[in-house]
Design an enzyme around this catalytic site. Structure first.
Site, PDB file in Angstrom:
ATOM      1  CE  LYS A  12      -3.041  -0.687   3.323  1.00 44.53           C
ATOM      2  NZ  LYS A  12      -4.267  -0.828   4.116  1.00 44.53           N
ATOM      3  CG  ASP A  69     -10.131   0.065   7.320  1.00 53.06           C
ATOM      4  OD1 ASP A  69      -9.275  -0.840   7.144  1.00 53.06           O
ATOM      5  OD2 ASP A  69     -11.217  -0.146   7.869  1.00 53.06           O
ATOM      6  N   GLY A 153      -5.071 -10.320  -1.492  1.00 56.39           N
ATOM      7  CA  GLY A 153      -6.406 -10.311  -0.896  1.00 56.39           C
ATOM      8  C   GLY A 153      -7.446 -10.994  -1.779  1.00 56.39           C
ATOM      9  CE1 TYR A 154     -12.238 -12.042   0.889  1.00 56.91           C
ATOM     10  CE2 TYR A 154     -11.105 -10.027   1.579  1.00 56.91           C
ATOM     11  CZ  TYR A 154     -11.799 -11.182   1.888  1.00 56.91           C
ATOM     12  OH  TYR A 154     -12.060 -11.489   3.202  1.00 56.91           O
ATOM     13  CG  HIS A 180     -10.532  -0.039  -3.565  1.00 54.75           C
ATOM     14  ND1 HIS A 180      -9.881  -0.811  -4.506  1.00 54.75           N
ATOM     15  CD2 HIS A 180     -10.124  -0.524  -2.359  1.00 54.75           C
ATOM     16  CE1 HIS A 180      -9.150  -1.727  -3.893  1.00 54.75           C
ATOM     17  NE2 HIS A 180      -9.270  -1.573  -2.598  1.00 54.75           N
ATOM     18  NE  ARG A 181      -4.767   0.302  -2.252  1.00 52.43           N
ATOM     19  CZ  ARG A 181      -5.454  -0.705  -1.727  1.00 52.43           C
ATOM     20  NH1 ARG A 181      -6.128  -0.542  -0.613  1.00 52.43           N
ATOM     21  NH2 ARG A 181      -5.465  -1.893  -2.307  1.00 52.43           N
TER      22      ARG A 181
HETATM   23  P1  ITT Z   1      -2.907  -2.114   7.379  1.00 50.29           P
HETATM   24  O1  ITT Z   1      -4.139  -2.253   8.263  1.00 50.29           O
HETATM   25  O2  ITT Z   1      -1.604  -2.307   8.088  1.00 50.29           O
HETATM   26  O3  ITT Z   1      -2.905  -0.842   6.601  1.00 50.29           O
HETATM   27  P2  ITT Z   1      -4.142  -4.287   5.812  1.00 50.29           P
HETATM   28  O4  ITT Z   1      -3.552  -5.178   4.753  1.00 50.29           O
HETATM   29  O5  ITT Z   1      -4.840  -4.924   6.959  1.00 50.29           O
HETATM   30  O6  ITT Z   1      -2.959  -3.293   6.279  1.00 50.29           O
HETATM   31  P3  ITT Z   1      -6.676  -2.997   5.139  1.00 50.29           P
HETATM   32  O7  ITT Z   1      -7.165  -3.109   6.530  1.00 50.29           O
HETATM   33  O8  ITT Z   1      -6.908  -1.713   4.430  1.00 50.29           O
HETATM   34  O9  ITT Z   1      -5.116  -3.286   5.068  1.00 50.29           O
HETATM   35  O10 ITT Z   1      -7.268  -4.128   4.174  1.00 50.29           O
HETATM   36  C1  ITT Z   1      -8.262  -5.002   4.574  1.00 50.29           C
HETATM   37  C2  ITT Z   1      -8.393  -6.172   3.652  1.00 50.29           C
HETATM   38  O11 ITT Z   1      -9.241  -5.836   2.543  1.00 50.29           O
HETATM   39  C3  ITT Z   1      -7.115  -6.709   3.010  1.00 50.29           C
HETATM   40  O12 ITT Z   1      -6.436  -7.582   3.880  1.00 50.29           O
HETATM   41  C4  ITT Z   1      -7.689  -7.437   1.795  1.00 50.29           C
HETATM   42  O13 ITT Z   1      -8.158  -8.703   2.180  1.00 50.29           O
HETATM   43  C5  ITT Z   1      -8.883  -6.554   1.410  1.00 50.29           C
HETATM   44  N1  ITT Z   1      -8.462  -5.602   0.358  1.00 50.29           N
HETATM   45  C6  ITT Z   1      -8.312  -4.265   0.469  1.00 50.29           C
HETATM   46  N2  ITT Z   1      -7.902  -3.732  -0.699  1.00 50.29           N
HETATM   47  C7  ITT Z   1      -7.797  -4.773  -1.566  1.00 50.29           C
HETATM   48  C8  ITT Z   1      -7.396  -4.896  -2.920  1.00 50.29           C
HETATM   49  O14 ITT Z   1      -7.008  -3.844  -3.631  1.00 50.29           O
HETATM   50  N3  ITT Z   1      -7.396  -6.109  -3.473  1.00 50.29           N
HETATM   51  C9  ITT Z   1      -7.765  -7.196  -2.778  1.00 50.29           C
HETATM   52  N4  ITT Z   1      -8.135  -7.190  -1.505  1.00 50.29           N
HETATM   53  C10 ITT Z   1      -8.162  -5.973  -0.892  1.00 50.29           C
END
Ligand code: ITT
Length: 204
Positions: A12, A69, A153-154, A180-181
């Site tokens: 990120k 988040d 992630g997903y 989304h980011r």
């Molecule tokens: P920090 O809290 O340390 O920032 P994190 O990886 O836990 O790191 P988030 O809480 O923002 O970050 O992310 C939550 C989850 O949402 C992440 O673990 C993924 O499973 C999912 N996610 C978020 N953005 C994603 C993306 O671009 N592609 C796939 N999954 C995503």
């Protein structure tokens, strides 16, 4: 002006450097300033968690801080996994989270598999702890099985109809262009550009 990114997730950090690098003199991560600060995500909305991270890190460092988040919101599951995206399954790995999601989506027809990634961003001014908040989304569908091996992630189960690809089939640039980011960062830059950041009136 220097911006501190309040995450320990290096993926990120790199994305935010690309997305916000032009807007600030320097964008640094917690690791780069030698700090390890964990902020607990106790909020029930993405916005609450992003704001909490930004405020706590700004307070702890005295720097302008960006908190974020993000997660996946699935309509057929009443918004789950939502803010619990990273800890949806017991093991909390990407594979087990995806397996649980696909199991819970079993039998849901294509037209009802709508979902979106959500990203909340908050920038906190260390002088008065006021924050600017934005939210970005990206709309798509949950596939029947994982497709593609890029991303995290997903990504393998999130289908983006405009490009006819899952996020895990896209290059970094393709994903970063529509994610989304990206949409949240674009909104944030617009607000910061429209208002001189030094005017405290823009902080709500
Ligand atoms: P920090 O809290 O340390 O920032 P994190 O990886 O836990 O790191 P988030 O809480 O923002 O970050 O992310 C939550 C989850 O949402 C992440 O673990 C993924 O499973 C999912 N996610 C978020 N953005 C994603 C993306 O671009 N592609 C796939 N999954 C995503």
């Amino acid at each position: 002006m220097e911006l501190l990114i309040a995450t320990s997730n290096q993926g990120k950090v790199n994305e935010f450097k690309k997305l916000l690098g032009d807007r600030f003199d320097r964008v640094v991560s917690l690791a780069e300033i030698g700090k390890e600060i964990e902020v607990e995500e106790t909020g029930i909305t993405f916005q609450q968690n992003a704001k909490k991270k930004a405020i706590e890190i700004a307070k702890a460092t005295g720097m302008l801080a960006l908190g974020d988040d993000s997660g996946l919101v699935v309509d057929a599951l009443d918004g789950a996994p939502g803010v619990y995206s990273s800890r949806y399954s017991k093991q909390g790995t990407d594979e087990s989270n995806i397996a649980k999601l696909l199991k819970n989506m079993g039998g849901v027809p294509k037209e009802k598999r709508t979902a979106r990634f959500v990203c909340a961003l908050a920038i906190c001014n260390p002088e008065d702890l006021n924050t600017v908040m934005v939210t970005g989304t990206c709309e798509g569908y949950i596939t029947e099985k994982p497709i593609g091996n890029k991303g995290f992630g997903y990504d393998p189960v999130f289908y983006y109809p405009n490009l006819e690809l899952t996020f895990a089939q896209m290059t970094d640039d393709e994903k970063n262009n529509i994610s989304h980011r990206k949409n949240a960062a674009k909104k944030l830059c617009k607000i910061l550009d429209e208002n001189n950041m030094k005017q405290t009136s823009i902080w709500d």
